[in-house]
Scaffold this active site. Sequence first.
Site, mmCIF file in Angstrom:
data_model
loop_
_atom_site.group_PDB
_atom_site.id
_atom_site.type_symbol
_atom_site.label_atom_id
_atom_site.label_comp_id
_atom_site.label_asym_id
_atom_site.label_seq_id
_atom_site.Cartn_x
_atom_site.Cartn_y
_atom_site.Cartn_z
ATOM 1 N N PHE A 211 1.017 -1.330 0.021
ATOM 2 C CA PHE A 211 -0.092 0.106 -0.100
ATOM 3 C C PHE A 211 1.010 1.217 0.009
ATOM 4 O O PHE A 211 1.866 1.400 0.662
ATOM 5 C CB PHE A 211 -0.786 0.093 1.324
ATOM 6 C CG PHE A 211 -1.779 -0.971 1.640
ATOM 7 C CD1 PHE A 211 -1.273 -2.153 2.239
ATOM 8 C CD2 PHE A 211 -2.925 -0.966 1.118
ATOM 9 C CE1 PHE A 211 -2.262 -3.165 2.134
ATOM 10 C CE2 PHE A 211 -3.906 -2.093 1.369
ATOM 11 C CZ PHE A 211 -3.498 -3.059 1.980
ATOM 12 N N ASP A 212 0.484 2.329 -0.683
ATOM 13 C CA ASP A 212 1.012 3.536 -0.425
ATOM 14 C C ASP A 212 0.257 3.999 0.860
ATOM 15 O O ASP A 212 -0.764 3.566 1.191
ATOM 16 C CB ASP A 212 0.717 4.654 -1.705
ATOM 17 C CG ASP A 212 0.989 5.946 -1.499
ATOM 18 O OD1 ASP A 212 0.145 6.655 -1.959
ATOM 19 O OD2 ASP A 212 1.857 6.361 -0.804
ATOM 20 N N GLY A 213 0.772 5.322 1.298
ATOM 21 C CA GLY A 213 0.247 5.519 2.656
ATOM 22 C C GLY A 213 -0.786 6.655 2.324
ATOM 23 O O GLY A 213 -2.056 6.423 2.470
#
Lengths: 371, 266
Positions: A211-213
């Site tokens: 995941f990106d944040g």
Amino acid sequence: MSANSGRTLTVSGHDLAKNGSSNTGAPWEDAGTVLKPTTPTRKPQPPKPQNAITIAVSSRVLFNMEKEQQIFERQGMEEYIKYQVAHETEPFSPGPAFSFVKALEAVNTQLRELYPESEELFDVVLITNNHANVGLRLINTINHYQLFIERFCMTGGNSPIGYLKAYHTNLYLSADPDKVHEALEAGIAAATMFTPDKMTEVSETQLRVAFDGDAVLFSDESEQIYKAHGLDKFFEHEKAHENRPLDHGPLKGFLEVLGKLQKKFYAKGRRMDCPIRTYLVTARSAASSGTRALKTLRSWGLEIDEALFLAGAPKGPMLEKIRPHIFFDDQMFHVEGAAEMGTVACHVPYGIAQRAARKGGKDKETSPVVK
Amino acid sequence: MDNMVSVVLNTDVKQKDADSAVVVAVTSRALFEQGPEDDETGVWKLSRAFPLLQAVQKVNDCLLEKNPAESLLLDVILITTDSQHQQLSSVLISSTRHHGLGVGKFFFSSEETFIDCLLENNVQLFLSTSKDEVLMASQKGVPSALLEARKNDSSVQCQREDLRVWLHEDLISPCDSASQPSSRHSPQRFLAQLGEIRQRFGVSDSPLWISLVILHGGRENCGNRLKALRSLGVSVDDVYCLAGAPSDPLLSLLQPHFRFNCSFVN
């Protein structure tokens, strides 16, 4: 017929197809032949929707339907359907979501071994607005790869959003950005999946999700600061608010359910070799802005196995090392970068980055809707 | 005398070809509201079956637009299924004519006689709001279905919508139990005709939508149903395989006019 002319498809698809099934040799290479008769698969019952983690995939991400899509675009609906029916016994080749779905099944198998009575499993559902005439070909293809998909909706042109809500979908993956957008607006975690230029080999036994944040797990509040005031202000702001948790983003819930399943494995002593592994791959920097991200996760009671703070460096190479089955990011720049290096990357069209992209007059990736 | 069934033609409506039309019987109780007549007009208000009649009208209009000589049309007849309504023939006729409903004939029968009336008059589909009536008629071999309560049920302002038919298998229904062998053909015949009507239109411009819902069993079952229906000439528009998930959410989404049991189709 070659549905994949010019594409170097997938060593991984090859291996994955081998796992538990009797296809050796790339199935798409003999797409001209009739598929083998279906043998009954092991048949556990699908879990009740309220107990399961429902992952909805569209037909075009599960399978490669590029050729058919072109026919639809150039010659219209009637020809498209005619073609599909004429090729009904020819399985499609795997699409970008295929390896992800196989990995979900692998997790299910291991969950069933440890918790035979539990219905807390992944339930993969095919939700497409394809016409029912394409149904038999889709069913035949699912049979061919022995996928465990027992629930599906082929809506004949109607928007699938109502069905996603009605059946408690936890995650929706589609090739159509409009539908993904609609789903997000309706509060359902969703992402537009793209086909990578090449497919790197991925694990058959461990599901890996990256995941990106910001604007994916977290809200886009910090990104707004960055866009409005620049990088320095962003670092300052994050440091100052280090102890204030960020608001949640559209994929937080999905990370949460993954965490729940992970704990079930830990409880049975499977911590070191857990069949699910999660990654945070963020442009934040470990030195400054990263702390707030980690503290936010902790405040939510969520764990992430590996946090990679790239401080702005490109994500592609890192993802290439990690080999996730799926990667979520809100910025097309990162999605494209990942796909170039062979990662199945999905765009989450959420937050300020989308408005900026539209203003910039960037070419919107319109995958035409198959009606 | 009470056992006599009288048949009255509606002279406002052009009669359909008896050999080719698909006869659909709707109960008077389903079409008109209980209670007194409207003060001004002396006719009854419309009830649950009205949207169905409108949708049927739309299908017929579209068929005739494509081919003015079309004889494969849906022929709606109104049937009374209890003696009370059987006596109120004049109000029924005047109410029907007042609302301009495309009802071709009236069958005035009672609880005892209505099923025979259906059988004798080649009714291919019987629609009622009474579960008991549907059950009884099915058991005697008349393809029957319950009229669904629909969201926009407040009748008169209703837009003319498409006719939405939901096909499913209901293995608990008595339709499956051994009834007269000849009657087993009737549901198939109805479906085949429905399929033929559907074929008059293209993929996107049809006033008739056929949905297949597989309630239990998985994709294997679904695939078999699709093939079986196809061999009958029925091409469905959308298909849902629920594998045991609840069907109510789907019901509110699809809003079918009626749900038809097709479990006998092999």
